[in-house]
Design an enzyme around this catalytic site. Structure first.
Site, PDB file in Angstrom:
ATOM      1  N   TYR A  14       0.854  -1.202   0.000  1.00 44.06           N
ATOM      2  CA  TYR A  14       0.000   0.000   0.000  1.00 44.06           C
ATOM      3  C   TYR A  14       0.896   1.261   0.000  1.00 44.06           C
ATOM      4  O   TYR A  14       1.902   1.312   0.720  1.00 44.06           O
ATOM      5  CB  TYR A  14      -0.920  -0.034   1.228  1.00 44.06           C
ATOM      6  CG  TYR A  14      -1.587   1.270   1.515  1.00 44.06           C
ATOM      7  CD1 TYR A  14      -2.385   1.880   0.548  1.00 44.06           C
ATOM      8  CD2 TYR A  14      -1.410   1.925   2.725  1.00 44.06           C
ATOM      9  CE1 TYR A  14      -2.978   3.112   0.783  1.00 44.06           C
ATOM     10  CE2 TYR A  14      -2.011   3.143   2.977  1.00 44.06           C
ATOM     11  CZ  TYR A  14      -2.792   3.732   1.994  1.00 44.06           C
ATOM     12  OH  TYR A  14      -3.371   4.948   2.235  1.00 44.06           O
TER      13      TYR A  14
ATOM     14  N   ASP B 103       0.287  -7.643   7.040  1.00 39.02           N
ATOM     15  CA  ASP B 103      -0.882  -6.788   6.843  1.00 39.02           C
ATOM     16  C   ASP B 103      -1.983  -7.658   6.236  1.00 39.02           C
ATOM     17  O   ASP B 103      -1.862  -8.131   5.110  1.00 39.02           O
ATOM     18  CB  ASP B 103      -0.514  -5.617   5.911  1.00 39.02           C
ATOM     19  CG  ASP B 103      -1.673  -4.633   5.726  1.00 39.02           C
ATOM     20  OD1 ASP B 103      -2.844  -5.049   5.860  1.00 39.02           O
ATOM     21  OD2 ASP B 103      -1.397  -3.458   5.438  1.00 39.02           O
TER      22      ASP B 103
ATOM     23  N   LYS C 179     -11.474  -0.708   6.365  1.00 36.56           N
ATOM     24  CA  LYS C 179     -11.896  -1.502   5.205  1.00 36.56           C
ATOM     25  C   LYS C 179     -12.956  -2.532   5.616  1.00 36.56           C
ATOM     26  O   LYS C 179     -14.017  -2.161   6.072  1.00 36.56           O
ATOM     27  CB  LYS C 179     -10.675  -2.166   4.566  1.00 36.56           C
ATOM     28  CG  LYS C 179      -9.423  -1.294   4.557  1.00 36.56           C
ATOM     29  CD  LYS C 179      -9.601  -0.006   3.761  1.00 36.56           C
ATOM     30  CE  LYS C 179      -8.264   0.686   3.557  1.00 36.56           C
ATOM     31  NZ  LYS C 179      -8.258   2.108   3.776  1.00 36.56           N
TER      32      LYS C 179
HETATM   33  N1  PLP Z   1      -2.917  -1.457   4.610  1.00 40.86           N
HETATM   34  C1  PLP Z   1      -3.534  -1.571   3.417  1.00 40.86           C
HETATM   35  C2  PLP Z   1      -3.362  -2.830   2.620  1.00 40.86           C
HETATM   36  C3  PLP Z   1      -4.309  -0.518   2.922  1.00 40.86           C
HETATM   37  O1  PLP Z   1      -4.893  -0.641   1.723  1.00 40.86           O
HETATM   38  C4  PLP Z   1      -4.436   0.665   3.698  1.00 40.86           C
HETATM   39  C5  PLP Z   1      -5.243   1.795   3.229  1.00 40.86           C
HETATM   40  O2  PLP Z   1      -5.759   1.801   2.125  1.00 40.86           O
HETATM   41  C6  PLP Z   1      -3.782   0.733   4.934  1.00 40.86           C
HETATM   42  C7  PLP Z   1      -3.039  -0.348   5.366  1.00 40.86           C
HETATM   43  C8  PLP Z   1      -3.883   1.957   5.793  1.00 40.86           C
HETATM   44  O3  PLP Z   1      -5.105   2.008   6.432  1.00 40.86           O
HETATM   45  P1  PLP Z   1      -5.801   3.357   6.982  1.00 40.86           P
HETATM   46  O4  PLP Z   1      -6.265   4.112   5.783  1.00 40.86           O
HETATM   47  O5  PLP Z   1      -6.882   2.858   7.867  1.00 40.86           O
HETATM   48  O6  PLP Z   1      -4.747   4.102   7.733  1.00 40.86           O
END
Ligand code: PLP
Length: 392
Positions: free
Chosen positions: A111, A183, A208
């Site tokens: 990400y 993750d 999400k």
């Molecule tokens: N990890 C992944 C795979 C993501 O797609 C995202 C955000 O799109 C995050 C972490 C970060 O999450 P947040 O937007 O809740 O900070």
């Protein structure tokens, strides 16, 4: 909550049912601080004793505690911590596990926000970072260093859906004296439980699928008591606590996680198959397709394919733009895991922070379109893509 209950039952019941006045739903404990009966009790609490002290420090509130109890049951871990966002969870992870002189090995397909955190913030504190193609185990082995203390995988990875072997990489990390963090945002505990595959910590953006309705920002980490207690201190110092209303929404979101994920995955497989057979589409990335290069590995470590896919339209960036501008039902938006279908362009949106050469090396072409497939009726999603593709 007893681990023997099956996953869907734990989604509904884990962490619930210890409420005052016989309340059926867990209340939102909207309080910042707690009243002590006497100075001795306060002193005991602040000298490391159990119980609630102040909202910034875990266990934060009984609402947070209920959510943590549920998510620990779902991920299969002994301890957990709720954060203000997925990025806050990742920041607390790296700041707790790493110090000056340490090395972090991370998946290269990752990400964009995580890439930004690892590539810009950590080097400022003397932490070395390598982005490695973790789909290739030999590559991982040769990239581990004497000072590697943390291996961070994103699998399936955002946005190309590449899969990394959690079991094998976990063994390699542990032999090298490093911890493994995964993750799990895309798969969720419904389809993948990294702790059971050997990971030490799992992090997830609750924004999400956990929240599931596109109406909150939150993050969570689950893992060993040792790992999570190190993160508790960092989170409290950084003030990275999840809000109480968000904790309640996450608790409620988890109750339908198993149903939503099933429907997301069914719809995504149908859309992936439809797109793969469409003459205007060059390539589809979805772990559930037999054409996915790590389909067999995904089948070993995941129990479902989730609702995320990406694809390249013939005609590059302009064709991709034409498609996104012509979709009616599906919305053009970042984020994912909501009940409705969201479409985005990684090169100009979620992954714009990455240098173009790096994006291209990782397969994030300018024509790549990412879809978070919702839980609408499948024929309406397919019809929207059919009419959009006709117009490119
Ligand atoms: N990890 C992944 C795979 C993501 O797609 C995202 C955000 O799109 C995050 C972490 C970060 O999450 P947040 O937007 O809740 O900070």
């Amino acid at each position: 909550m007893e681990k023997e209950l099956s996953f869907g039952t734990r989604c509904v019941h884990a962490g619930e049912g210890h409420n005052p006045f016989g309340a059926h739903a867990t209340p939102i404990y909207q309080t910042s601080t707690y009243v002590f009966e006497n100075a001795e009790q306060a002193e005991a609490a602040f000298s490391g004793g159990p119980g609630y002290k102040y909202i910034r420090s875990a266990p934060n509130t009984p609402t947070h505690a209920a959510f943590i109890s549920k998510i620990c049951s779902l991920e299969g871990g002994p301890a957990g911590l709720a954060f203000s966002s997925g990025m806050a969870a990742e920041t607390a992870l790296v700041l707790s596990m790493l110090q000056k002189g340490d090395h972090l090995l991370a998946t290269d397909v990752i990400y964009g926000g995580t890439y930004g955190l690892f590539s810009t913030l950590l080097p400022k504190f003397g932490i070395e970072v390598s982005f490695v193609d973790t789909t290739d185990r030999e590559n991982v082995l040769s990239s581990l260093k004497k000072n590697t203390r943390l291996v961070f995988l994103e699998s399936p990875a955002n946005p190309t859906m590449t899969i990394s072997d959690i079991v094998e990489i976990g063994k390699m990390a542990h032999e090298a004296g490093a911890m493994l963090a995964v993750d799990n945002t895309f798969a969720t505990p419904c389809f993948q439980r990294p702790l059971g595959l050997g990971a030490d910590v799992v992090v997830e953006s609750c924004t999400k699928y956990i929240g599931g309705h596109g109406d909150l920002l939150g993050g969570v980490a689950v893992g060993s008591e040792k790992a999570i207690s190190a993160m508790r201190r960092t989170a409290a110092l950084a003030g990275a606590t999840m809000g109480t209303h968000e904790a309640w929404l996450c608790l409620r979101g988890c109750k339908t996680l198993h149903l939503r994920m099933q429907r997301h995955a069914e719809n995504a497989l149908h859309l992936a198959q439809y797109l793969e057979g469409h003459p205007a589409v060059e390539k589809v990335n979805y772990p559930g397709l037999s054409s996915h290069p790590q389909h067999a590995l995904a089948a070993r470590q995941m129990s479902g394919w989730s609702g995320m896919l990406s694809f390249e339209v013939k005609g590059g960036v302009q064709a991709g733009r034409n498609l996104m501008n012509n979709l009616n039902l599906c919305s053009l938006a970042v984020s994912l895991g909501s009940v409705d279908t969201l479409v985005e362009h990684p090169a100009s949106m979620t992954h714009a922070v990455m240098p173009k050469e790096m994006r291209e090396k990782m397969g994030i072409s300018d024509g790549l379109v990412r879809v978070s497939v919702g839980i609408e009726d499948r024929e309406d999603i397919l019809a929207d893509f059919a009419q959009g593709l006709d117009k490119i």
